[in-house]
Design a protein around this motif. Structure first.
Motif: not given
Length: 184
Positions: A58-64, A117-119, A144-149, A151-153
């Motif tokens: 259920g975390t962003w590791i799954t889309p990675a 970024s997802f991981a 905590a998720m701001g930087a990763f959000k 990096l995605i685009p």
């Protein structure tokens, strides 16, 4: 087995010490092996067990895992097949490979950056939700998720530019004149 199969192909391709006849196809096959190994092999295998699945589920590791495994298995191999078939169909076996190699590096870097970024975002989620016990829907993890959000685009843009160059290259193979290297 996947790595050993590719290693055999790599040794066969470089046995005569000549440059590759179709470097973009070879690069995309290599990229497929790397993405499959990391996405399906490492992430997918480690997420299979109940003891480890409880953390990333259920975390962003799954889309990675999904992006690397699926694009590695189907995307990269499909592009490699296109780079093999298009020059053969157009009878352009001695084509300019620079755009194809450049497109490979943009696409590969974009998808790896996206997955990283997802991981990393998923790791921040695991720490916040599973370790600290913060609320899932309360927005506690947003800072905590701001930087990763962000990096995605950025990584998606690198990937999209690579796809655009790749499409242009495949559409124009055999129609462009090859530029001879400048003698030194």
């Amino acid at each position: 087995p996947l790595v050993f199969c590719f290693w055999h192909v790599y040794l066969e391709a470089h046995q005569n010490k000549k440059p590759l006849e179709n470097a973009p196809a070879f690069y995309f096959i290599l990229g497929s092996v790397v993405l499959e190994q990391v996405g399906a092999g490492i992430l997918g295998f480690s997420m299979t067990f109940a003891l480890t699945n409880v953390w990333p589920h259920g975390t962003w590791i799954t889309p990675a895992h999904g992006h690397l495994a699926l694009f590695g298995t189907f995307g990269m191999l499909g592009i490699a097949a296109a780079y093999y078939a298009v020059p053969v169909m157009r009878k352009a076996l001695d084509f300019d490979q620079r755009l194809g190699k450049f497109a490979f590096w943009l696409v590969f870097t974009g998808i790896m950056g996206l997955a990283l970024s997802f991981a990393l975002g998923g790791t921040a989620q695991i720490f916040a939700y599973r370790t600290l016990g913060l609320e899932w829907y309360g927005g506690d993890v947003f800072p905590a998720m701001g930087a990763f959000k962000l990096l995605i685009p950025i990584c998606g843009l690198v990937f999209a530019v690579g796809v655009g160059i790749l499409i242009f290259d495949l559409m124009t193979i055999g129609k462009r004149t090859r530029v001879a290297p400048v003698p030194v």
